[in-house]
Write a protein that holds these residues in place. Structure first.
Motif, PDB file in Angstrom:
ATOM      1  N   LEU A   1       7.572  15.019   2.233  1.00  0.00           N
ATOM      2  CA  LEU A   1       6.855  14.097   1.880  1.00  0.00           C
ATOM      3  C   LEU A   1       7.250  12.781   0.995  1.00  0.00           C
ATOM      4  N   LYS A   2       7.960  13.069  -0.087  1.00  0.00           N
ATOM      5  CA  LYS A   2       8.598  12.169  -1.334  1.00  0.00           C
ATOM      6  C   LYS A   2       9.826  11.566  -1.089  1.00  0.00           C
ATOM      7  N   VAL A   3      10.052  12.074  -0.142  1.00  0.00           N
ATOM      8  CA  VAL A   3      11.992  11.573   0.135  1.00  0.00           C
ATOM      9  C   VAL A   3      11.351  10.573   1.669  1.00  0.00           C
ATOM     10  N   ALA A   4      10.262  10.842   2.550  1.00  0.00           N
ATOM     11  CA  ALA A   4       9.968  10.218   3.555  1.00  0.00           C
ATOM     12  C   ALA A   4       8.835   8.533   2.545  1.00  0.00           C
ATOM     13  N   ALA A   5       8.554   8.537   1.809  1.00  0.00           N
ATOM     14  CA  ALA A   5       7.855   7.946   1.600  1.00  0.00           C
ATOM     15  C   ALA A   5       8.740   7.376   0.597  1.00  0.00           C
ATOM     16  N   SER A   6      10.055   7.236  -0.308  1.00  0.00           N
ATOM     17  CA  SER A   6      11.155   6.615  -0.333  1.00  0.00           C
ATOM     18  C   SER A   6      11.423   6.502   0.336  1.00  0.00           C
ATOM     19  N   ALA A   7      11.939   6.538   1.550  1.00  0.00           N
ATOM     20  CA  ALA A   7      12.971   6.348   2.842  1.00  0.00           C
ATOM     21  C   ALA A   7      12.136   5.201   3.549  1.00  0.00           C
ATOM     22  N   TYR A   8      10.651   4.825   3.523  1.00  0.00           N
ATOM     23  CA  TYR A   8       9.783   3.935   4.172  1.00  0.00           C
ATOM     24  C   TYR A   8       9.989   2.956   3.588  1.00  0.00           C
ATOM     25  N   SER A   9       9.535   3.400   1.992  1.00  0.00           N
ATOM     26  CA  SER A   9       9.522   2.134   1.283  1.00  0.00           C
ATOM     27  C   SER A   9      10.877   1.529   1.119  1.00  0.00           C
ATOM     28  N   LYS A  10      11.891   1.188   1.544  1.00  0.00           N
ATOM     29  CA  LYS A  10      13.437   0.922   1.874  1.00  0.00           C
ATOM     30  C   LYS A  10      13.513  -0.127   3.091  1.00  0.00           C
ATOM     31  N   ALA A  11      12.739   0.659   4.204  1.00  0.00           N
ATOM     32  CA  ALA A  11      12.905   0.406   5.605  1.00  0.00           C
ATOM     33  C   ALA A  11      11.710  -0.404   6.474  1.00  0.00           C
ATOM     34  N   GLN A  12      10.086   0.011   5.867  1.00  0.00           N
ATOM     35  CA  GLN A  12       9.103  -0.025   6.501  1.00  0.00           C
ATOM     36  C   GLN A  12       9.556  -0.416   7.793  1.00  0.00           C
TER      37      GLN A  12
ATOM     38  N   ASP B   1       0.199   4.189   6.853  1.00  0.00           N
ATOM     39  CA  ASP B   1       1.048   2.224   6.257  1.00  0.00           C
ATOM     40  C   ASP B   1      -0.519   2.203   6.477  1.00  0.00           C
ATOM     41  N   GLY B   2      -2.036   1.885   5.943  1.00  0.00           N
ATOM     42  CA  GLY B   2      -2.950   1.277   6.379  1.00  0.00           C
ATOM     43  C   GLY B   2      -3.029   2.346   7.332  1.00  0.00           C
ATOM     44  N   MET B   3      -3.491   1.561   8.391  1.00  0.00           N
ATOM     45  CA  MET B   3      -3.676   1.384   9.454  1.00  0.00           C
ATOM     46  C   MET B   3      -2.929   2.228  10.706  1.00  0.00           C
ATOM     47  N   PHE B   4      -1.841   1.698  10.190  1.00  0.00           N
ATOM     48  CA  PHE B   4      -0.552   2.038  11.289  1.00  0.00           C
ATOM     49  C   PHE B   4       0.274   2.986  11.208  1.00  0.00           C
TER      50      PHE B   4
ATOM     51  N   MET C   1       0.787  -1.242   0.002  1.00  0.00           N
ATOM     52  CA  MET C   1      -0.205   0.215   0.080  1.00  0.00           C
ATOM     53  C   MET C   1       0.806   1.043   0.507  1.00  0.00           C
ATOM     54  N   GLY C   2       1.658   1.496   0.734  1.00  0.00           N
ATOM     55  CA  GLY C   2       2.804   2.923   0.848  1.00  0.00           C
ATOM     56  C   GLY C   2       2.700   3.144   1.831  1.00  0.00           C
ATOM     57  N   VAL C   3       3.530   4.417   2.154  1.00  0.00           N
ATOM     58  CA  VAL C   3       2.938   5.088   2.951  1.00  0.00           C
ATOM     59  C   VAL C   3       2.016   6.081   2.701  1.00  0.00           C
ATOM     60  N   ARG C   4       1.119   7.456   3.143  1.00  0.00           N
ATOM     61  CA  ARG C   4       0.049   8.385   3.235  1.00  0.00           C
ATOM     62  C   ARG C   4       0.351   9.156   3.700  1.00  0.00           C
ATOM     63  N   PHE C   5      -0.235  10.017   3.934  1.00  0.00           N
ATOM     64  CA  PHE C   5       0.289  11.918   5.034  1.00  0.00           C
ATOM     65  C   PHE C   5      -0.679  12.624   4.723  1.00  0.00           C
ATOM     66  N   PRO C   6      -2.269  12.107   5.917  1.00  0.00           N
ATOM     67  CA  PRO C   6      -3.437  12.812   4.938  1.00  0.00           C
ATOM     68  C   PRO C   6      -3.447  13.948   6.329  1.00  0.00           C
ATOM     69  N   ASN C   7      -2.747  13.560   6.935  1.00  0.00           N
ATOM     70  CA  ASN C   7      -2.187  14.693   8.004  1.00  0.00           C
ATOM     71  C   ASN C   7      -1.682  15.651   8.197  1.00  0.00           C
ATOM     72  N   GLU C   8      -1.715  16.354   8.095  1.00  0.00           N
ATOM     73  CA  GLU C   8      -0.574  17.444   8.090  1.00  0.00           C
ATOM     74  C   GLU C   8       0.056  18.444   8.945  1.00  0.00           C
ATOM     75  N   ALA C   9      -0.336  18.216  10.383  1.00  0.00           N
ATOM     76  CA  ALA C   9       0.543  18.210  11.407  1.00  0.00           C
ATOM     77  C   ALA C   9       1.841  17.717  11.546  1.00  0.00           C
TER      78      ALA C   9
END
Length: 88
Positions: free
Chosen positions: A65-76, A25-28, A1-9
């Protein structure tokens, strides 16, 4: 699914000198810690305020957010620290 950033806080952590924000990432929840060295504030790094860092974060949000998503896809993992190295 990948990481999403719905909260701008985001918040500044003075003790650890970083800006904290979350993704999901989903509910996590995934916590991100962005080192202040990433920001090119007009003031010197030592004299930059919380407001300066948060304003810089907002201006750079799409790239961060682009860099964060990339980092998450590698580390999870549930907590990811981002440094200047991640932006090169």
């Amino acid at each position: 699914m990948g990481v999403r950033f719905p909260n701008e806080a985001r918040s500044f952590d003075d003790k650890n000198r970083c800006v904290r924000f979350s993704g999901y990432d989903g509910m996590f929840e995934v916590k991100f810690y962005l080192a202040t060295e990433v920001f090119a504030c007009e003031k010197s790094h030592r004299n930059a305020s919380e407001c300066d860092y948060l304003t810089s974060f907002d201006a750079l949000r799409p790239r961060i957010l682009k860099v964060a998503a990339s980092a998450y896809s590698k580390a999870q993992t549930s907590a990811i620290s981002l440094s200047l190295q991640d932006f090169r």
